[in-house]
Structures are given as C-alpha cells and as structure tokens.
Design a protein around this motif. Structure first.
Motif, PDB file in Angstrom:
ATOM      1  N   GLU A   6       0.966  -1.155   0.091  1.00 47.46           N
ATOM      2  CA  GLU A   6       0.008   0.035   0.222  1.00 47.46           C
ATOM      3  C   GLU A   6       1.033   1.218  -0.018  1.00 47.46           C
ATOM      4  O   GLU A   6       1.996   1.197   0.551  1.00 47.46           O
ATOM      5  CB  GLU A   6      -0.913   0.132   1.231  1.00 47.46           C
ATOM      6  CG  GLU A   6      -1.906  -1.051   1.387  1.00 47.46           C
ATOM      7  CD  GLU A   6      -1.320  -2.168   2.667  1.00 47.46           C
ATOM      8  OE1 GLU A   6      -2.182  -2.812   3.001  1.00 47.46           O
ATOM      9  OE2 GLU A   6      -0.346  -1.919   2.831  1.00 47.46           O
ATOM     10  N   CYS A  22      -2.711   0.154  -3.906  1.00 46.70           N
ATOM     11  CA  CYS A  22      -2.283  -1.015  -3.499  1.00 46.70           C
ATOM     12  C   CYS A  22      -1.946  -2.001  -4.949  1.00 46.70           C
ATOM     13  O   CYS A  22      -2.608  -2.168  -5.749  1.00 46.70           O
ATOM     14  CB  CYS A  22      -3.363  -1.725  -3.070  1.00 46.70           C
ATOM     15  SG  CYS A  22      -3.015  -3.451  -2.402  1.00 46.70           S
ATOM     16  N   TRP A  36     -10.467  -2.641   0.521  1.00 50.06           N
ATOM     17  CA  TRP A  36      -9.816  -1.723   1.380  1.00 50.06           C
ATOM     18  C   TRP A  36     -10.638  -2.031   2.523  1.00 50.06           C
ATOM     19  O   TRP A  36     -11.964  -1.793   2.700  1.00 50.06           O
ATOM     20  CB  TRP A  36      -9.846  -0.171   1.030  1.00 50.06           C
ATOM     21  CG  TRP A  36      -8.809   0.178  -0.059  1.00 50.06           C
ATOM     22  CD1 TRP A  36      -9.081   0.213  -1.370  1.00 50.06           C
ATOM     23  CD2 TRP A  36      -7.467   0.233  -0.055  1.00 50.06           C
ATOM     24  NE1 TRP A  36      -7.995   0.477  -2.045  1.00 50.06           N
ATOM     25  CE2 TRP A  36      -6.919   0.545  -1.246  1.00 50.06           C
ATOM     26  CE3 TRP A  36      -6.433   0.339   1.096  1.00 50.06           C
ATOM     27  CZ2 TRP A  36      -5.750   0.924  -1.688  1.00 50.06           C
ATOM     28  CZ3 TRP A  36      -5.352   0.508   0.691  1.00 50.06           C
ATOM     29  CH2 TRP A  36      -4.770   0.856  -0.657  1.00 50.06           C
ATOM     30  N   ARG A  38     -10.394  -0.906   7.204  1.00 49.14           N
ATOM     31  CA  ARG A  38      -9.786   0.159   7.917  1.00 49.14           C
ATOM     32  C   ARG A  38      -9.877  -0.343   9.408  1.00 49.14           C
ATOM     33  O   ARG A  38     -10.955  -0.961   9.952  1.00 49.14           O
ATOM     34  CB  ARG A  38     -10.018   1.596   7.838  1.00 49.14           C
ATOM     35  CG  ARG A  38     -11.472   1.833   7.942  1.00 49.14           C
ATOM     36  CD  ARG A  38     -11.910   3.230   7.733  1.00 49.14           C
ATOM     37  NE  ARG A  38     -13.163   3.671   8.098  1.00 49.14           N
ATOM     38  CZ  ARG A  38     -13.799   4.840   7.863  1.00 49.14           C
ATOM     39  NH1 ARG A  38     -13.269   5.451   6.857  1.00 49.14           N
ATOM     40  NH2 ARG A  38     -14.914   4.957   8.091  1.00 49.14           N
ATOM     41  N   ILE A  69     -13.677   3.477  -5.413  1.00 50.90           N
ATOM     42  CA  ILE A  69     -12.603   2.323  -5.509  1.00 50.90           C
ATOM     43  C   ILE A  69     -12.447   2.018  -6.915  1.00 50.90           C
ATOM     44  O   ILE A  69     -13.380   2.248  -7.522  1.00 50.90           O
ATOM     45  CB  ILE A  69     -12.934   1.007  -4.701  1.00 50.90           C
ATOM     46  CG1 ILE A  69     -11.817   0.276  -4.785  1.00 50.90           C
ATOM     47  CG2 ILE A  69     -14.294   0.751  -5.315  1.00 50.90           C
ATOM     48  CD1 ILE A  69     -12.021  -1.101  -3.816  1.00 50.90           C
ATOM     49  N   LEU A  80      -8.080   3.779  -4.193  1.00 52.71           N
ATOM     50  CA  LEU A  80      -8.947   4.550  -3.245  1.00 52.71           C
ATOM     51  C   LEU A  80      -8.821   5.847  -3.226  1.00 52.71           C
ATOM     52  O   LEU A  80      -8.057   6.402  -2.562  1.00 52.71           O
ATOM     53  CB  LEU A  80      -9.090   3.836  -1.881  1.00 52.71           C
ATOM     54  CG  LEU A  80     -10.147   4.334  -0.963  1.00 52.71           C
ATOM     55  CD1 LEU A  80     -11.518   3.517  -1.559  1.00 52.71           C
ATOM     56  CD2 LEU A  80      -9.986   3.613   0.581  1.00 52.71           C
ATOM     57  N   TYR A  93      -5.346   1.852   7.152  1.00 54.23           N
ATOM     58  CA  TYR A  93      -6.020   1.150   5.982  1.00 54.23           C
ATOM     59  C   TYR A  93      -5.336  -0.046   5.209  1.00 54.23           C
ATOM     60  O   TYR A  93      -4.113   0.177   5.155  1.00 54.23           O
ATOM     61  CB  TYR A  93      -6.202   2.396   4.845  1.00 54.23           C
ATOM     62  CG  TYR A  93      -7.268   3.285   5.151  1.00 54.23           C
ATOM     63  CD1 TYR A  93      -7.089   4.312   6.251  1.00 54.23           C
ATOM     64  CD2 TYR A  93      -8.556   3.322   4.408  1.00 54.23           C
ATOM     65  CE1 TYR A  93      -8.155   5.180   6.688  1.00 54.23           C
ATOM     66  CE2 TYR A  93      -9.596   4.151   4.906  1.00 54.23           C
ATOM     67  CZ  TYR A  93      -9.544   5.113   5.949  1.00 54.23           C
ATOM     68  OH  TYR A  93     -10.388   6.158   6.308  1.00 54.23           O
ATOM     69  N   CYS A  95      -5.065  -3.220   2.494  1.00 59.13           N
ATOM     70  CA  CYS A  95      -5.563  -3.810   1.106  1.00 59.13           C
ATOM     71  C   CYS A  95      -5.745  -5.144   1.525  1.00 59.13           C
ATOM     72  O   CYS A  95      -4.930  -5.849   2.242  1.00 59.13           O
ATOM     73  CB  CYS A  95      -4.194  -3.300   0.035  1.00 59.13           C
ATOM     74  SG  CYS A  95      -4.367  -4.217  -1.242  1.00 59.13           S
TER      75      CYS A  95
END
Length: 121
Positions: A6, A22, A36, A38, A69, A80, A93, A95
């Motif tokens: 990422e 990513c 994605w 988080r 996205i 993103l 965040y 991936c």
C-alpha cells in the motif's frame, strides 16, 4: 507468495483528499476481488470498499458518496480515492486480495501491511 504493497497514506486536514494505492505481485493465479479495510484504535476492522474482478463495487455506509474504489486489472493495482475526509476516517487502511496463488487451489485472503491515514480537524 502474494505481496500487497500500500501507499498514499498520510496526514490531511478535514475536507481534504487522499489517494491510496495497492499493488499486488507475486504468484497470483486469479483474483476474485480486492478491497480496502480500515481499523481505528480500539475498534474492529471494517470494510471500506471492495471491487470484484468483474468491476462490481460495494462501500461501507460511512464512506458512500465520498470514496471511490477502482482497479487497473492489467497492473494488478487497486486505488481508493478519498474525498471530503473527516476526522473519523482516521485509521490504518489495509489492502485485501481474495484470490488464488499458484501454490494453492483455494481462494484465500491476503493482506497488506497497512498505511496510516490521519485526518485532523
């Protein structure tokens, strides 16, 4: 081995924008979907956005209308675009890739190391 790297995280003021990337590499046989997720301190990891190999997308309720996205299949890279960022978007965040490697017939989940996004008020 499947590697996910990422990039693009950082510090931004509320209302600002960031773009995360990513890049997937390694022994990838097929990709079902990329996404994605988080995780904020003290909270569970949550879905931010996901895109299938066919291009279908879905988003977490809290980011709909603000995040987009996208994916470059030829480069095995996912993006993103995050607009109108809020302090509550602050999190690490991650991936995710759901797919098969050349070493396994099973669809597995692969994860990147994560990138920090911090939104100041």
């Amino acid at each position: 081995q499947v590697q996910l790297v990422e990039s693009g995280g950082g510090l931004v003021q509320a209302g600002g924008s960031l773009r995360l990337s990513c890049a997937a590499s390694g022994s990838i046989s097929s990709i079902n979907a990329m996404g994605w997720y988080r995780q904020a301190p003290g909270k569970q990891r949550e879905l931010v956005a996901r895109i299938t190999s066919g291009g279908s997308t879905n988003y977490g309720d809290s980011v709909k209308g603000r995040f987009t996205i996208s994916r470059d299949n030829a480069k095995n890279t996912m993006y993103l675009q995050m607009n109108s960022l809020k302090p509550e978007d602050t999190a690490v965040y991650y991936c995710n890739l759901a797919g098969r490697s050349t070493n396994s017939p099973y669809v597995l989940d692969y994860w990147g190391q994560g990138t920090q996004v911090t939104v100041s008020s």
